[in-house]
Design a protein around this motif. Structure first.
Motif, PDB file in Angstrom:
ATOM      1  N   ARG A 315       5.548  -4.194  -3.932  1.00 41.64           N
ATOM      2  CA  ARG A 315       4.564  -3.617  -3.312  1.00 41.64           C
ATOM      3  C   ARG A 315       4.323  -2.145  -3.288  1.00 41.64           C
ATOM      4  O   ARG A 315       5.268  -1.455  -2.698  1.00 41.64           O
ATOM      5  N   THR A 316       3.210  -1.777  -3.793  1.00 40.39           N
ATOM      6  CA  THR A 316       2.921  -0.258  -3.528  1.00 40.39           C
ATOM      7  C   THR A 316       2.906   0.436  -2.248  1.00 40.39           C
ATOM      8  O   THR A 316       2.151  -0.121  -1.479  1.00 40.39           O
ATOM      9  N   VAL A 317       3.827   1.223  -1.986  1.00 38.97           N
ATOM     10  CA  VAL A 317       3.979   1.849  -0.813  1.00 38.97           C
ATOM     11  C   VAL A 317       3.325   3.386  -0.476  1.00 38.97           C
ATOM     12  O   VAL A 317       3.109   3.978   0.327  1.00 38.97           O
ATOM     13  N   TRP A 318       3.380   3.848  -1.920  1.00 43.11           N
ATOM     14  CA  TRP A 318       2.987   5.117  -1.937  1.00 43.11           C
ATOM     15  C   TRP A 318       2.510   5.394  -3.500  1.00 43.11           C
ATOM     16  O   TRP A 318       3.209   5.135  -4.293  1.00 43.11           O
ATOM     17  N   GLN A 319       1.364   6.135  -3.564  1.00 45.59           N
ATOM     18  CA  GLN A 319       0.942   6.754  -4.897  1.00 45.59           C
ATOM     19  C   GLN A 319       0.051   7.918  -4.571  1.00 45.59           C
ATOM     20  O   GLN A 319      -0.749   7.762  -3.727  1.00 45.59           O
ATOM     21  N   ALA A 320       0.217   8.833  -5.586  1.00 46.04           N
ATOM     22  CA  ALA A 320      -0.642  10.217  -5.314  1.00 46.04           C
ATOM     23  C   ALA A 320      -0.322  11.047  -6.564  1.00 46.04           C
ATOM     24  O   ALA A 320       0.495  10.641  -7.597  1.00 46.04           O
ATOM     25  N   THR A 321      -1.278  11.939  -6.678  1.00 44.65           N
ATOM     26  CA  THR A 321      -1.105  12.983  -7.956  1.00 44.65           C
ATOM     27  C   THR A 321      -1.110  14.228  -7.367  1.00 44.65           C
ATOM     28  O   THR A 321      -1.663  14.671  -6.488  1.00 44.65           O
ATOM     29  N   SER A 322      -0.247  15.032  -8.227  1.00 50.64           N
ATOM     30  CA  SER A 322      -0.243  16.528  -8.126  1.00 50.64           C
ATOM     31  C   SER A 322      -0.702  17.018  -9.272  1.00 50.64           C
ATOM     32  O   SER A 322      -0.330  16.793 -10.369  1.00 50.64           O
ATOM     33  N   ASN A 323      -1.589  18.172  -9.421  1.00 47.57           N
ATOM     34  CA  ASN A 323      -2.193  18.901 -10.143  1.00 47.57           C
ATOM     35  C   ASN A 323      -1.490  20.367 -10.434  1.00 47.57           C
ATOM     36  O   ASN A 323      -2.169  21.096 -11.168  1.00 47.57           O
TER      37      ASN A 323
END
Length: 349
Positions: A315-323
């Protein structure tokens, strides 16, 4: 120090921040500003000759200075600013985190002062630090106990808030509120033949998560293998460290413009996809310790994109993007080829 520590190794619960007495002891800080700028500072304390037999009179800062010199650097994004130097002296503290190169560089757990030129300066303190929380092993995990490796890695500061200023190319930057990350790397022979690295904060979910990875060809005597360590500090404070062969392996596919990592343990799975255009990269120096000189060694991006997905039990517990991610692909031949390409195209490094 003893032969074991002077080989670069540390026993479980050892002091990873202190200098070891190996050929190269490296220090690295990265400042991430929420407006999309980034700033790095690096220092490598390099030993040009053998350790003296009698070290009983050594001061709190490691020496002697006639055997040590320093690789220094400061780079910024955007703008392509890069300052580098070969300093004739360098010292690393054998009792804790500390590095000095004359008046040009001084770093500790809570302060950083870099004065490479009037146009390349940092004067900052670190508030509310988030140090590495596990005492038993550091970023290299069980590999830290293996004597004589060519490279060890430890991300000792996974977050903190800067207070201070920097001068970059004549422009003054206010560093107040910038996020700070810091790490150490050390080894008996400088850098591996090939390596890859990445680090990111300032994710688009607004959290204070931190991601870092480092990999390369690791060897000591007949032992030769490829290892990638992957560290994720989740927004809730949970720390994941993957990269132990057999129990939490990390697969890495890396080019000069793309970094693809996949790590898995019993319950956790981490995917990292990062990219950056080659033309935006710096070519950073690495030392040849015995020769007292720097050579081009690392293709370094300071403003890449990193996308991270973390799953627990599927199960996905965290996803994010840094630029505003830092991304690196290292190797002497690779860096030399990139500088030759730029020279042919009429560009600076």
């Amino acid at each position: 120090m003893g032969w074991y520590r002077e080989s670069g190794a540390d026993r479980p619960f050892g002091n990873l921040l202190a200098a070891h007495g190996v050929a190269m002891e490296g220090y690295f800080w990265r400042f991430t500003l929420l407006d999309g700028r980034a700033l790095i500072a690096l220092a490598g304390v390099n030993r040009a000759g053998p350790l003296p037999r009698d070290r009983s009179s050594a001061s709190a800062v490691f020496g002697p200075s006639d055997q040590h010199w320093a690789t220094l650097g400061l780079a910024a994004y955007p703008g392509g600013t890069l300052y580098q130097a070969e300093h004739p002296t360098g010292a690393a503290d054998p009792h804790g985190l500390g590095v000095i190169a004359g008046d040009a560089f001084r770093g500790s757990e809570d302060e950083l002062h870099v004065h490479l030129s009037p146009e390349a300066r940092i004067d900052a303190t670190i508030l509310a630090p988030r140090p590495w929380p596990r005492a038993r092993f550091g970023g290299s995990s069980v590999f830290q106990t293996v004597p004589g490796l060519n490279q060890y890695w430890h991300p000792w500061l996974l977050g903190g808030t800067a207070k201070g200023t920097a001068v970059v190319g004549g422009e003054t930057w206010n560093l107040d509120g910038a996020t700070v990350y810091a790490e150490k790397n050390w080894g008996r022979g400088g850098f591996p033949e090939s390596w890859w690295w990445g680090q990111a904060q300032a994710f688009d979910d607004g959290s204070d998560a931190c991601v870092a990875f480092a990999g390369g060809q690791v060897h000591a005597g007949p032992l030769r293998t490829e290892v990638t360590g992957l560290v994720v500090l989740l927004p809730d404070g949970t720390l994941l460290r993957l990269g132990n062969p057999g129990t939490s392996p990390v697969r890495a596919r890396v080019t000069d413009e793309e970094w693809l990592l996949h790590g898995r343990s019993g319950r956790w799975e981490v995917e990292v996809r990062a990219d950056a255009p080659l033309d935006d990269a710096h070519v950073l120096p690495v030392p040849l310790p015995a020769e007292r000189r720097n050579v081009p060694g690392a293709i370094e991006h300071l403003g890449g994109r990193m996308r991270v997905r973390v799953r627990r039990s599927g199960r996905t517990v965290w996803q994010a993007t840094s630029n505003i991610a830092g991304l690196e692909h290292g190797g002497l031949d690779r860096a030399a080829a990139e500088l030759a390409r730029r020279e042919a195209a009429g560009r600076d490094g």
